[in-house]
Design a protein around this motif. Structure first.
Motif, PDB file in Angstrom:
ATOM      1  N   ASP A  79      -5.553  -0.850  -4.926  1.00 11.02           N
ATOM      2  CA  ASP A  79      -4.956  -1.421  -3.722  1.00 11.02           C
ATOM      3  C   ASP A  79      -5.888  -2.472  -3.115  1.00 11.02           C
ATOM      4  O   ASP A  79      -6.835  -2.126  -2.409  1.00 11.02           O
ATOM      5  N   GLU A  80      -5.634  -3.733  -3.368  1.00 13.22           N
ATOM      6  CA  GLU A  80      -6.460  -4.832  -2.854  1.00 13.22           C
ATOM      7  C   GLU A  80      -7.952  -4.490  -2.890  1.00 13.22           C
ATOM      8  O   GLU A  80      -8.634  -4.556  -1.868  1.00 13.22           O
ATOM      9  N   SER A 137       0.836  -1.210   0.000  1.00 11.13           N
ATOM     10  CA  SER A 137       0.000   0.000   0.000  1.00 11.13           C
ATOM     11  C   SER A 137       0.867   1.255   0.000  1.00 11.13           C
ATOM     12  O   SER A 137       0.567   2.229  -0.688  1.00 11.13           O
ATOM     13  N   GLN A 184      -8.516   0.215  -0.952  1.00 13.18           N
ATOM     14  CA  GLN A 184      -9.043  -1.047  -0.424  1.00 13.18           C
ATOM     15  C   GLN A 184     -10.458  -0.852   0.118  1.00 13.18           C
ATOM     16  O   GLN A 184     -11.347  -1.639  -0.147  1.00 13.18           O
TER      17      GLN A 184
HETATM   18 MG   LIG Z   1      -2.208  -2.861   2.086  1.00 15.79          MG
END
Ligand SMILES: [Mg+2]
Ligand SMILES: Nc1ncnc2c1ncn2[C@@H]1O[C@H](COP(=O)(O)OP(=O)(O)O)[C@@H](O)[C@H]1O
Lengths: 255, 235
Positions: A174-175, A62, A99
């Protein structure tokens, strides 16, 4: 002077030069409270295959993505977009999906319009772009719903649609599916795949091996703040060259 | 001592007849307090937002002071405004003492700390949530503040309603700077104080009932803002 300064010979090759691409990180270092979070990270993103950044929790994925987006400044090294430091004008050509989706307290359509306005897209295009962006993720019937009553999956679909609506040159994620069920995950992956096929350069962070195999054209493996491997996806999954990556792929616990 | 039930009956008659004197007083009250809240908002919203997004030495002290000022006693504000507007004061030449404008000024000073403190807190909380997302959109500092104010609109509306409630109900400041002059600066609270002391309970009660209704309406509005399902997810 032997050569003219505005035609640097090194970049006169066939490389695509956009406003953000090539996105280049050189020798990035990041430290907090005496801990090394990123150590000598080099990464070059050009028009081309979808790049997956993989690695265990806490590897620094991240942080690296936020450095690439110019959201935080490195303690060492540099990030450049098309040869220059990131800036607030060209960031409009970069999309970012976090995320946990960060939605405005407005309707679904207004979330899209906000992004289009911020990106400087002419007002005449808003209606068409909003409609098609929502249709692409199957949210067209929720255009007038308050964004924050949507389910988790719908919220992330909206965040993705919003990032893509202005037509970014590069999309960082990000994820994005870490908190989603398999159906929503499939929908997100589907949309990401179509954006990639349409020519958007994508950097996708995940720690999910299956997802990485489905999406990656290239894999960058991050472990404890260092890039241990940067390889074409097929090579990476068949014959990982670094011990941490091999352990991760085999499902062994990393030290 | 006037008969109490008679006073109530008379009060309701005044209300139902829309008694001219009564309506004039209510009208001035609303005009003064609404104007004060609007003027306070014009100062307190940008001030609170600026405090939320800037860092400077002494900021902590400013925030503590701002929070303390929320509980400022109206008579103290009245006294300060009186001194400023009195003939020898710095604003004396304006000749505002004992005018509705003086009352607006005093109530504005009472409302500013409430709205500014809530704005500061609201914008700061929202900024923690939205900062990176808005920067990725390429939004600059001014656009960021405008967006955060809009995202916090329900909290800010609640603060403005609370400010109005405080302004319309206070007596200490307006009686000092307004002087409770009949047909000029007589508002609900000062009229109630005067009429009660004169033993004219009917008018005092009538005004008291209206003030109570306004307080109930303001609180109902606050609850609506907070409770409506659609707003709950927006808040
Ligand atoms: Mg992360
Ligand atoms: N602002 C910060 N201050 C100190 N440490 C941080 C900060 N942000 C992240 N870290 C630490 O850096 C490491 C990498 O974080 P992150 O990039 O979020 O990992 P991940 O690969 O799971 O995304 C973690 O150990 C985390 O605790």
């Amino acid at each position: 002077m032997p050569f003219s300064p505005d035609i640097p010979p090194m970049t006169a090759r066939t490389e695509h030069r956009g406003e953000v691409l090539p996105l280049v990180a050189r020798a990035l270092g990041l430290w907090r409270d005496g801990r090394t979070l990123l150590d000598n990270v080099d990464l070059r993103v050009e028009v081309g295959p979808l790049t997956v950044i993989m690695g265990p929790n806490g590897a620094g994925k991240s942080l690296l993505l936020r450095l690439l987006a110019g959201l935080i400044a490195p303690d060492a090294g540099s990030v450049t977009w098309a040869g220059r430091a990131p800036d607030r004008v060209r960031i409009k050509r970069l999309g970012f999906v976090f995320q946990a989706p960060v939605l405005l307290r407005r309707s679904v359509a207004d979330n899209l319009r906000y992004a289009l306005r911020a990106a400087g897209i002419p007002k005449a295009e808003w209606h068409e772009r909003t409609a098609s962006a929502l249709a692409e993720v199957g949210l067209d019937r929720l255009a007038d719903a308050p964004a924050r009553v949507l389910s988790g999956g719908e919220q992330q679909k909206l965040a993705l649609a919003r990032a893509l609506a202005p037509g970014p040159e590069v999309l960082l994620m990000d994820e994005p599916t870490a908190n989603l069920d398999p159906t929503a995950t499939a929908a997100i992956e589907d949309r990401v795949g179509r954006a990639r096929d349409a020519g958007t350069t994508i950097v996708f962070v995940t720690h999910d091996l299956g997802q990485a195999k489905r999406l990656a054209g290239r894999v960058v493996f991050l472990h404890r703040g260092r890039v241990t491997e940067d390889a074409p996806a097929a090579r990476f999954f068949d014959a990982p060259a670094s011990e941490p990556a091999a352990a991760f792929i085999e499902g062994r616990l990393l030290p | 001592m006037q008969d109490l039930s008679g006073a109530f009956a008379e009060a309701f008659r005044l209300l139902l007849d829309l008694d001219a004197d009564l309506m004039e007083i209510v009208g001035l009250s609303l005009r003064v307090s609404l104007t004060a809240v609007v003027a306070a908002a014009l100062i307190a919203l940008p001030l609170g937002a600026a405090l939320a997004v800037t860092r400077f030495p002494g900021r902590g002290a400013v925030l503590v002071t701002l929070n303390a000022l929320m509980g400022l006693p109206p008579v103290v504000v009245g006294l300060v405004v009186y001194l400023a507007l009195s003939r020898a004061g710095p604003l004396g030449p304006l000749g505002l003492l004992y005018t509705p404008e003086a009352m607006i000024l005093a109530q504005m000073l009472l409302v500013i700390p409430i709205v500014a403190a809530v704005t500061r807190q609201t914008v700061e909380d929202l900024r923690a949530e939205y900062d990176e997302q808005l920067r990725v959109f390429g939004v600059g500092p001014m656009g960021m503040v405008a967006t955060l104010l809009w995202e916090g609109r329900f909290s800010l509306l609640t603060a403005l309603l609370a400010g109005f409630g405080r302004a319309v109900a206070e007596v200490g400041a307006v009686i000092i700077v307004g002087g409770n002059i009949n047909h000029v600066t007589r508002v609900m609270t000062t009229a109630i104080a005067l009429e009660t002391s004169k033993g004219n309970l009917a008018l005092a009660l009538g005004l008291g009932i209206i003030l109570l209704l306004i307080a109930v309406a303001v609180n109902a509005a606050v609850m609506t803002v907070r409770r409506t399902p659609r707003h709950a997810v927006l808040a």
